[in-house]
Design an enzyme around this catalytic site. Structure first.
Site, PDB file in Angstrom:
ATOM      1  N   GLU A  58       0.834  -1.196   0.000  1.00 29.84           N
ATOM      2  CA  GLU A  58       0.000   0.000   0.000  1.00 29.84           C
ATOM      3  C   GLU A  58       0.870   1.248   0.000  1.00 29.84           C
ATOM      4  O   GLU A  58       1.972   1.242   0.546  1.00 29.84           O
ATOM      5  CB  GLU A  58      -0.911  -0.004   1.234  1.00 29.84           C
ATOM      6  CG  GLU A  58      -1.917  -1.140   1.159  1.00 29.84           C
ATOM      7  CD  GLU A  58      -2.891  -1.178   2.323  1.00 29.84           C
ATOM      8  OE1 GLU A  58      -4.056  -1.491   2.064  1.00 29.84           O
ATOM      9  OE2 GLU A  58      -2.512  -0.914   3.477  1.00 29.84           O
ATOM     10  N   CYS A  97       3.490   8.790   0.992  1.00 28.05           N
ATOM     11  CA  CYS A  97       4.089   7.852   1.954  1.00 28.05           C
ATOM     12  C   CYS A  97       4.341   6.541   1.218  1.00 28.05           C
ATOM     13  O   CYS A  97       3.405   5.878   0.773  1.00 28.05           O
ATOM     14  CB  CYS A  97       3.126   7.673   3.126  1.00 28.05           C
ATOM     15  SG  CYS A  97       3.722   6.504   4.346  1.00 28.05           S
ATOM     16  N   CYS A 155       7.048  -6.564   7.036  1.00 31.62           N
ATOM     17  CA  CYS A 155       8.196  -6.025   7.763  1.00 31.62           C
ATOM     18  C   CYS A 155       8.674  -7.085   8.742  1.00 31.62           C
ATOM     19  O   CYS A 155       7.868  -7.817   9.316  1.00 31.62           O
ATOM     20  CB  CYS A 155       7.798  -4.759   8.523  1.00 31.62           C
ATOM     21  SG  CYS A 155       9.197  -3.944   9.324  1.00 31.62           S
ATOM     22  N   CYS A 210       7.440  -4.767  15.426  1.00 35.44           N
ATOM     23  CA  CYS A 210       7.057  -3.792  16.457  1.00 35.44           C
ATOM     24  C   CYS A 210       5.630  -4.116  16.896  1.00 35.44           C
ATOM     25  O   CYS A 210       4.752  -4.350  16.063  1.00 35.44           O
ATOM     26  CB  CYS A 210       7.134  -2.362  15.910  1.00 35.44           C
ATOM     27  SG  CYS A 210       8.809  -1.903  15.456  1.00 35.44           S
ATOM     28  N   CYS A 257       2.285  -2.264  15.519  1.00 32.17           N
ATOM     29  CA  CYS A 257       2.213  -1.942  14.087  1.00 32.17           C
ATOM     30  C   CYS A 257       1.580  -3.070  13.289  1.00 32.17           C
ATOM     31  O   CYS A 257       2.005  -4.224  13.387  1.00 32.17           O
ATOM     32  CB  CYS A 257       3.630  -1.659  13.579  1.00 32.17           C
ATOM     33  SG  CYS A 257       3.697  -1.333  11.810  1.00 32.17           S
ATOM     34  N   GLY A 268       7.340  -1.559   5.894  1.00 31.48           N
ATOM     35  CA  GLY A 268       8.725  -2.014   5.851  1.00 31.48           C
ATOM     36  C   GLY A 268       9.710  -1.112   6.567  1.00 31.48           C
ATOM     37  O   GLY A 268       9.393   0.009   6.967  1.00 31.48           O
ATOM     38  N   GLU A 269      10.916  -1.640   6.716  1.00 28.50           N
ATOM     39  CA  GLU A 269      12.006  -0.872   7.318  1.00 28.50           C
ATOM     40  C   GLU A 269      12.972  -0.494   6.189  1.00 28.50           C
ATOM     41  O   GLU A 269      13.712  -1.338   5.676  1.00 28.50           O
ATOM     42  CB  GLU A 269      12.709  -1.741   8.384  1.00 28.50           C
ATOM     43  CG  GLU A 269      14.035  -1.203   8.884  1.00 28.50           C
ATOM     44  CD  GLU A 269      14.003   0.268   9.329  1.00 28.50           C
ATOM     45  OE1 GLU A 269      13.159   0.639  10.156  1.00 28.50           O
ATOM     46  OE2 GLU A 269      14.833   1.049   8.830  1.00 28.50           O
ATOM     47  N   SER A 295      12.203   7.192   7.572  1.00 25.73           N
ATOM     48  CA  SER A 295      11.915   6.831   8.964  1.00 25.73           C
ATOM     49  C   SER A 295      12.471   5.443   9.254  1.00 25.73           C
ATOM     50  O   SER A 295      12.247   4.502   8.496  1.00 25.73           O
ATOM     51  CB  SER A 295      10.401   6.846   9.183  1.00 25.73           C
ATOM     52  OG  SER A 295      10.089   6.496  10.510  1.00 25.73           O
ATOM     53  N   SER A 329      12.057   6.171  14.937  1.00 31.32           N
ATOM     54  CA  SER A 329      10.903   5.704  15.712  1.00 31.32           C
ATOM     55  C   SER A 329      11.373   5.302  17.089  1.00 31.32           C
ATOM     56  O   SER A 329      11.826   4.183  17.299  1.00 31.32           O
ATOM     57  CB  SER A 329      10.262   4.515  14.995  1.00 31.32           C
ATOM     58  OG  SER A 329       9.756   4.941  13.762  1.00 31.32           O
ATOM     59  N   LEU A 330      11.270   6.219  18.015  1.00 33.13           N
ATOM     60  CA  LEU A 330      11.849   6.003  19.349  1.00 33.13           C
ATOM     61  C   LEU A 330      10.862   5.269  20.261  1.00 33.13           C
ATOM     62  O   LEU A 330      11.162   4.184  20.753  1.00 33.13           O
ATOM     63  CB  LEU A 330      12.238   7.367  19.928  1.00 33.13           C
ATOM     64  CG  LEU A 330      13.169   7.369  21.118  1.00 33.13           C
ATOM     65  CD1 LEU A 330      14.466   6.633  20.825  1.00 33.13           C
ATOM     66  CD2 LEU A 330      13.474   8.811  21.540  1.00 33.13           C
ATOM     67  N   HIS A 331       9.746   5.880  20.536  1.00 31.91           N
ATOM     68  CA  HIS A 331       8.610   5.261  21.239  1.00 31.91           C
ATOM     69  C   HIS A 331       8.809   4.922  22.710  1.00 31.91           C
ATOM     70  O   HIS A 331       7.850   4.588  23.405  1.00 31.91           O
ATOM     71  CB  HIS A 331       8.108   4.006  20.508  1.00 31.91           C
ATOM     72  CG  HIS A 331       7.788   4.233  19.072  1.00 31.91           C
ATOM     73  ND1 HIS A 331       7.189   5.378  18.603  1.00 31.91           N
ATOM     74  CD2 HIS A 331       7.997   3.463  17.971  1.00 31.91           C
ATOM     75  CE1 HIS A 331       7.031   5.287  17.290  1.00 31.91           C
ATOM     76  NE2 HIS A 331       7.522   4.146  16.886  1.00 31.91           N
ATOM     77  N   ASN A 370      -2.806   4.450  16.316  1.00 32.97           N
ATOM     78  CA  ASN A 370      -3.919   4.110  15.428  1.00 32.97           C
ATOM     79  C   ASN A 370      -4.253   2.642  15.605  1.00 32.97           C
ATOM     80  O   ASN A 370      -3.378   1.789  15.479  1.00 32.97           O
ATOM     81  CB  ASN A 370      -3.539   4.389  13.969  1.00 32.97           C
ATOM     82  CG  ASN A 370      -3.324   5.873  13.735  1.00 32.97           C
ATOM     83  OD1 ASN A 370      -4.188   6.687  14.032  1.00 32.97           O
ATOM     84  ND2 ASN A 370      -2.159   6.233  13.230  1.00 32.97           N
ATOM     85  N   CYS A 378      -0.761   6.023  10.049  1.00 34.53           N
ATOM     86  CA  CYS A 378       0.508   5.395  10.441  1.00 34.53           C
ATOM     87  C   CYS A 378       0.250   4.046  11.091  1.00 34.53           C
ATOM     88  O   CYS A 378      -0.577   3.930  11.989  1.00 34.53           O
ATOM     89  CB  CYS A 378       1.246   6.235  11.487  1.00 34.53           C
ATOM     90  SG  CYS A 378       1.633   7.865  10.960  1.00 34.53           S
TER      91      CYS A 378
END
Ligand code: SAH
Length: 351
Positions: free
Chosen positions: A90, A103, A110, A114, A117, A163-164, A195, A217-219, A294, A337
């Site tokens: 997508e 985006c 991925c 995480c 996600c 993906g990364e 990112s 992406s710290l989180h 989300n 996201c």
């Protein structure tokens, strides 16, 4: 057959040299494909007939098939692109005024897993080729240009889809070179943001080879919590990640790193977490993006309350950190996201 969308300017020049042709044909073909949106060799009228015939025999310019296009109430659009029998991805267009941000996805699924996600939860199949990455920009740009009758539709790119990107390093860098080339899309380095969940060695290579804007992406502000939320942290813990962030900005005045921080209810959203984050980011030119979580099916997390998000933001701002709460766009079509899923029929769980 060679898909010419896989080649950047250098790749196309070598391709023509190998054919025994003049390398300047690379310039002509790049302009046709990426600036004019022409995919048919016969329409490339400044190439000789003989060369066009030869190209048709050995090469193609082929795009993924658009399987579905959805439009959100807020104007955000999501495309489902079929790559082959097993894989769909997508991509999302987020309009701001007349233009907008695209985006882009870099992998089918991925491998990083995480916890919060949707893409991570579906597993990983494969990296996207250069053609499959740049085709996303081609499709969105030329579709929107035709629709809006404008000369330019997309003015910024975020490598924040499925993906990364840093575990598909070479293809992502080649595709970003194409995005920036004046013969194709001519986007400036500052208009592209990559990112990453924190692939430390690749962050160093990115600074050397293609220093676009970096979002991390710290989180979580400590290893114990980050190990749970972003499992790649076990491999590249926070001291290494922060050192790589410092190195990325070093010697480049004006450069900031955007730190993304997802707001999860009663997981990482307290005053203590905010204070720990301030300490962690000390000395790094940083901007913080708070992302309201989300929801997606099967997820057990909840979004932090608006009060908790506001409190978190206030604490960071008082410490002098520029903090923005990301506005959720396109969630009515699962385009926000972390909601991108596509179709991954086969899974491999290694990169
Ligand atoms: N792999 C890269 C890029 C893809 S994700 C990375 O990790 O940065 C883009 C951003 O969306 C990341 O910051 C990611 O952590 C965030 N994200 C993932 N799932 C989300 C969700 N359910 N809600 C909000 N943001 C999410």
């Amino acid at each position: 057959m060679l898909n010419l969308l896989n080649l950047d300017r250098q790749g196309l020049s070598s391709f023509f040299i190998k054919l025994g042709e003049k390398p300047f044909h690379a310039t002509q073909v790049m302009k046709w494909i990426h600036q004019q949106g022409v995919l048919d060799f016969d329409a490339m009228t400044n190439l000789s007939k003989a060369l066009r015939l030869r190209l048709k025999e050995i090469a193609c310019i082929s795009l993924p098939q658009v399987d579905m296009l959805q439009t959100s109430q807020d104007g955000t659009r999501k495309w489902l692109l079929q790559l082959d029998n097993d894989n769909s991805i997508e991509m999302v267009f987020i309009p701001f005024d007349a233009r907008g941000t695209l985006c882009i996805s870099s992998q089918v699924g991925c491998a990083l897993d995480c916890r919060f996600c949707a893409t991570g939860q579906q597993g990983f199949n494969r990296n996207l080729s250069v053609a499959e990455i740049i085709a996303q920009l081609w499709l969105a740009e030329h579709t929107l240009r035709a629709e809006q009758k404008s000369e330019r539709a997309i003015n910024s790119i975020v490598m924040m889809g499925m993906g990364e990107p840093l575990t598909n390093f070479n293809n992502v860098v080649t595709a970003m070179n194409l995005m920036m080339d004046d013969l194709s899309y001519g986007l400036s380095r500052r208009r592209i943001t990559l990112s990453t969940a924190g692939i430390v060695p690749a962050m160093r290579r990115l600074r050397e080879q293609c220093p676009v804007n970096l979002a991390v992406s710290l989180h979580a502000p400590n290893d114990a919590l980050r190990d749970q939320l972003v499992p790649i942290n076990k491999k590249y813990p926070l001291d290494q990640l922060m050192a790589a962030c410092r190195a990325y900005t070093k010697g480049k005045p004006g450069r900031q790193i955007t730190f993304e921080y997802i707001m999860l209810k009663e997981v990482n959203d307290s005053t203590a977490h905010a204070r720990a984050l301030i300490k962690l980011l000390k000395g790094i030119p940083a901007k913080i993006n708070l992302i309201p979580f989300n929801h997606f099916s099967h997820s057990s997390y909840q979004c932090a309350t608006p009060e908790a998000i506001e409190n978190f933001r206030d604490i960071l701002m008082q410490a002098g950190l520029l903090t923005v709460t990301r506005k959720t766009r396109g969630d009515d079509i699962d385009a926000a996201c972390g909601q991108l899923a596509g179709i991954v029929r086969r899974r491999k769980n290694t990169i």
